[in-house]
Design a protein around this motif. Structure first.
Motif, mmCIF file in Angstrom:
data_model
loop_
_atom_site.group_PDB
_atom_site.id
_atom_site.type_symbol
_atom_site.label_atom_id
_atom_site.label_comp_id
_atom_site.label_asym_id
_atom_site.label_seq_id
_atom_site.Cartn_x
_atom_site.Cartn_y
_atom_site.Cartn_z
ATOM 1 N N ARG A 60 48.507 36.636 23.728
ATOM 2 C CA ARG A 60 49.128 36.208 22.507
ATOM 3 C C ARG A 60 50.383 37.149 22.143
ATOM 4 O O ARG A 60 50.344 38.506 22.059
ATOM 5 C CB ARG A 60 47.989 36.062 21.474
ATOM 6 C CG ARG A 60 47.363 37.284 21.213
ATOM 7 C CD ARG A 60 46.273 37.376 20.017
ATOM 8 N NE ARG A 60 45.416 38.593 20.125
ATOM 9 C CZ ARG A 60 44.865 39.033 19.036
ATOM 10 N NH1 ARG A 60 44.947 38.345 17.867
ATOM 11 N NH2 ARG A 60 44.169 39.952 18.934
ATOM 12 N N GLU B 27 39.272 42.046 11.926
ATOM 13 C CA GLU B 27 40.186 43.004 12.425
ATOM 14 C C GLU B 27 41.059 42.423 13.493
ATOM 15 O O GLU B 27 42.247 42.310 13.320
ATOM 16 C CB GLU B 27 39.285 44.476 13.146
ATOM 17 C CG GLU B 27 40.528 45.345 13.752
ATOM 18 C CD GLU B 27 41.522 45.921 12.904
ATOM 19 O OE1 GLU B 27 41.605 45.713 11.703
ATOM 20 O OE2 GLU B 27 42.673 45.924 13.455
ATOM 21 N N ARG C 160 42.813 55.399 19.135
ATOM 22 C CA ARG C 160 42.609 54.875 17.538
ATOM 23 C C ARG C 160 43.883 54.708 16.953
ATOM 24 O O ARG C 160 43.926 53.852 16.152
ATOM 25 C CB ARG C 160 41.658 56.035 17.065
ATOM 26 C CG ARG C 160 40.161 56.129 17.421
ATOM 27 C CD ARG C 160 39.586 55.070 16.823
ATOM 28 N NE ARG C 160 38.129 55.187 17.314
ATOM 29 C CZ ARG C 160 37.515 54.223 17.285
ATOM 30 N NH1 ARG C 160 37.874 53.057 16.718
ATOM 31 N NH2 ARG C 160 36.086 54.197 17.715
ATOM 32 N N LEU D 104 45.506 51.345 17.796
ATOM 33 C CA LEU D 104 44.546 50.002 17.403
ATOM 34 C C LEU D 104 44.771 50.282 15.794
ATOM 35 O O LEU D 104 44.467 48.914 15.175
ATOM 36 C CB LEU D 104 43.153 50.461 17.803
ATOM 37 C CG LEU D 104 42.957 50.205 19.291
ATOM 38 C CD1 LEU D 104 41.526 50.530 19.796
ATOM 39 C CD2 LEU D 104 43.312 48.830 19.616
ATOM 40 N N ALA E 258 49.969 47.676 13.481
ATOM 41 C CA ALA E 258 50.350 46.474 13.743
ATOM 42 C C ALA E 258 48.992 45.330 13.911
ATOM 43 O O ALA E 258 48.061 45.554 13.407
ATOM 44 C CB ALA E 258 51.255 46.219 14.925
ATOM 45 N N SER E 259 49.292 44.448 14.754
ATOM 46 C CA SER E 259 48.253 43.293 14.924
ATOM 47 C C SER E 259 48.327 43.209 16.491
ATOM 48 O O SER E 259 48.939 43.662 17.277
ATOM 49 C CB SER E 259 48.900 41.898 14.192
ATOM 50 O OG SER E 259 50.099 41.441 15.066
ATOM 51 N N GLY E 260 47.328 42.522 16.769
ATOM 52 C CA GLY E 260 47.027 42.004 18.085
ATOM 53 C C GLY E 260 48.235 41.480 18.970
ATOM 54 O O GLY E 260 48.747 41.678 20.034
ATOM 55 N N LEU F 172 51.549 41.880 18.030
ATOM 56 C CA LEU F 172 52.567 42.735 18.019
ATOM 57 C C LEU F 172 52.289 43.796 18.854
ATOM 58 O O LEU F 172 52.922 44.264 19.842
ATOM 59 C CB LEU F 172 52.998 43.234 16.576
ATOM 60 C CG LEU F 172 53.579 42.612 15.672
ATOM 61 C CD1 LEU F 172 53.547 43.176 14.317
ATOM 62 C CD2 LEU F 172 54.635 41.909 15.930
ATOM 63 N N ARG G 157 45.699 52.762 4.018
ATOM 64 C CA ARG G 157 46.786 52.001 3.685
ATOM 65 C C ARG G 157 46.413 50.758 2.668
ATOM 66 O O ARG G 157 45.472 50.962 2.186
ATOM 67 C CB ARG G 157 47.192 50.988 4.980
ATOM 68 C CG ARG G 157 45.739 50.576 5.844
ATOM 69 C CD ARG G 157 46.089 50.067 7.102
ATOM 70 N NE ARG G 157 44.875 50.230 7.943
ATOM 71 C CZ ARG G 157 44.816 49.746 9.189
ATOM 72 N NH1 ARG G 157 45.962 49.113 9.691
ATOM 73 N NH2 ARG G 157 43.710 49.719 10.127
ATOM 74 N N ALA H 246 43.284 46.581 4.502
ATOM 75 C CA ALA H 246 42.272 47.369 5.542
ATOM 76 C C ALA H 246 42.894 47.043 7.135
ATOM 77 O O ALA H 246 42.621 47.736 7.800
ATOM 78 C CB ALA H 246 40.939 46.406 5.405
ATOM 79 N N SER H 247 43.739 46.094 7.124
ATOM 80 C CA SER H 247 44.096 45.916 8.483
ATOM 81 C C SER H 247 45.913 45.373 8.502
ATOM 82 O O SER H 247 46.236 44.809 7.325
ATOM 83 C CB SER H 247 43.477 44.784 9.198
ATOM 84 O OG SER H 247 44.056 44.725 10.610
ATOM 85 N N TYR H 248 46.429 45.741 9.420
ATOM 86 C CA TYR H 248 47.786 45.276 9.632
ATOM 87 C C TYR H 248 48.714 45.721 8.403
ATOM 88 O O TYR H 248 49.430 44.822 7.657
ATOM 89 C CB TYR H 248 47.866 43.691 9.709
ATOM 90 C CG TYR H 248 49.157 43.160 10.216
ATOM 91 C CD1 TYR H 248 50.143 44.155 10.896
ATOM 92 C CD2 TYR H 248 49.302 41.797 9.963
ATOM 93 C CE1 TYR H 248 51.271 43.496 11.270
ATOM 94 C CE2 TYR H 248 50.656 41.414 10.725
ATOM 95 C CZ TYR H 248 51.588 42.093 11.258
ATOM 96 O OH TYR H 248 52.816 41.555 11.572
#
Lengths: 174, 323
Positions: free
Chosen positions: A55, A140, B90, B93, B96-98, B100, B229, B232-234
């Motif tokens: 993706r 996540e 770590r 991960l 960014a995002s999956g 990117l 941040r 929580a994510s991205y």
């Protein structure tokens, strides 16, 4: 610039301005308008497609860089719009306006593959252990796809249901 | 986006010649294309290096040799990295995002530009974007900005998580020069501090190209990457710590700490590590370490909170390491 793309199994020869993103090539040249333009800056995930099985944000990639690549858009996830994930999104109300849905579906398809390959995530307790797709893991892993209608409960349920039993019965979509 | 010539490099030399002539390389493109759309960067020639044979991770002198085109996803998932350099997995991960991470490369991550909003906004002044035009961030709204290594001309932050982990691991950047020679450069020599020339961000010369990142032999120890941040994510780090700590009976035997979210470059201060070595971890030591780290910090209005976050992150990192 001449660029060959295989999109959803069909080869296409295009002559493109170098500035054209993969997203614009899919939508404007090939009229595959399933992939959506949201932010156009890689922040919302509405443009997510699979390139050689992985993706990516199609808005942040130049089409000319994809010469020879195999691209799958939401139109290519199934022949009848009822892949297990698509059926589960319908069954679990994984959308309201639907604008983000093509990106959610492509992203979720890749997430299931990444889990199968044992890729850990930021919230995985153990980097080396097997990955279990919990709600927290899913949130996540899907954080690159935003839903402004906030249908996250339905989106989560849909993806988790497919992850749990592998397939969703076709009738479920009806 | 301004028009540009695009070529795909079939070998390193083609890319280097193009760089030497003022071209810009593109690999994953996740940062560059964004900046080109906003016309913050307007290269006339773009050279695609994404298909160069620089995408393997191999054992090297007891450590690892990571090709510059290895994606952030592949690097984070590599079994050797997960086992021997977990702080690097770590950190990757946490960024960014999956989507990117599947595109972003090791070399490109190192060379990503700051996310200072004034750098992105062409209607404001920015010495990094337009040398000599001034800095609208100083006196403006500050949050994702640096407190260490800054200057009167620039308070931009280096946004990478990966580079913070590389800094704590003493990674080196392999650079090939135009004449074909290769050499290794530590990260602190690779990144320049802004001073009066914030538009010059690295020590790369025209024609230089990053070919790999080299990790030394694993040192063991407890490794962690903690990141605070706004969501929580991205999201980019407000403050982060990469740590490698050997402790016994509550005492620190060896320690390496690198910080994200606070420095003009991935930040490491060996004075802090030297001070803590051999010491017992308690509240006093944690306070002293934070104070020493921040002794040169420039806490402009809006950035004071980073000092508190540094102390708290140090506390949780050190407390966990000796448990």
């Amino acid at each position: 610039m001449n660029t060959n793309l295989t999109v959803n199994g069909r080869p296409h020869a295009l002559d493109l301005d170098t500035r054209v993103t993969l997203l614009d090539a899919l939508r404007d040249q090939l009229k595959l308008t399933g992939s959506k333009k949201g932010c156009d800056h890689g922040q919302c995930g509405a443009c997510t497609v699979l390139v050689n099985g992985q993706r990516i944000n199609a808005c942040l990639s130049l089409a000319v860089m994809h010469d020879g690549d195999e691209i799958t858009t939401v139109e290519g996830l199934s022949s009848d719009g009822r892949s297990p994930l698509q059926a589960a999104f319908v069954r679990h109300d994984g959308m309201q306006c639907g604008y983000c849905t093509p990106g959610q579906l492509c992203s979720a398809t890749a997430v299931l593959d990444e889990i199968a390959r044992g890729w850990p995530s930021h919230v995985s307790a153990d980097l080396e252990g097997p990955v279990e797709l919990t709600r927290e893991e899913l949130a996540e892993r899907m954080s690159g796809n935003i839903c402004r209608c906030s249908c996250y409960p339905g989106i989560s349920k849909a993806i988790l249901s497919v992850a749990e039993d592998g397939t969703v019965h076709r009738e479920a979509a009806e | 986006m301004k028009p540009f010539d695009y070529t795909r490099a079939d070998d390193l030399q083609t890319a280097q010649r193009a760089l030497h002539e003022g071209g810009t390389v593109i690999a994953g493109g996740t940062n560059l294309i964004d900046l080109m759309k906003l016309e913050v960067m307007t290269p006339g020639a773009v050279v695609d290096i994404s298909r160069l044979d620089l995408n393997d991770i191999r054992d090297h002198d007891g450590g690892l040799y990571i090709g510059a085109m290895v994606t952030n996803s592949d690097l984070a998932a590599d079994l050797r990295v997960r086992r021997d350099y977990p702080v690097l997995s770590r950190a990757l991960l946490a960024g960014a995002s999956g989507q990117l991470r599947n595109k972003a490369t090791t070399g490109g991550n190192l060379l990503q530009r700051t996310r200072c909003p004034y750098f992105y906004d062409r209607d404001t002044s920015c010495n990094k974007r337009t040398p000599g035009s001034g800095c609208a961030a100083i006196g403006g709204e500050l949050r994702n900005h640096a407190i260490l290594g800054t200057s009167d001309d620039c308070v931009a932050l280096h946004p990478s998580d990966m580079a913070v982990a590389l800094r704590v691991l003493d990674a080196q950047v392999e650079i090939e020069s135009l004449d074909g020679t290769r050499h290794l450069r530590p990260l602190d020599d690779f990144y320049r501090l802004p001073g009066t020339t914030p538009h010059i961000e690295t020590s790369l010369e025209p024609g230089d190209i990053i070919t790999a990142v080299v990790l030394p032999k694993p040192t063991g120890g407890q490794q962690s990457y903690r990141k605070i941040r706004d969501r929580a994510s991205y999201a980019f780090a407000l403050v982060s710590i990469a740590s490698v700590i050997n402790a016994r009976d509550g005492k620190i035997e060896n320690i390496a700490l690198a910080f994200g979210g606070i420095g003009a470059r991935p930040w490491r201060d060996t004075r802090v590590e030297d001070m803590m070595r051999g010491q017992t971890v308690d509240d006093q030591l944690i306070q002293k370490a934070g104070d020493l780290l921040l002794s040169d910090a420039r806490l402009l209005e809006g950035l004071e909170f980073k000092a508190d976050l540094v102390h708290r992150l140090l506390s949780s990192t050190l407390t966990e390491a000796v448990q």
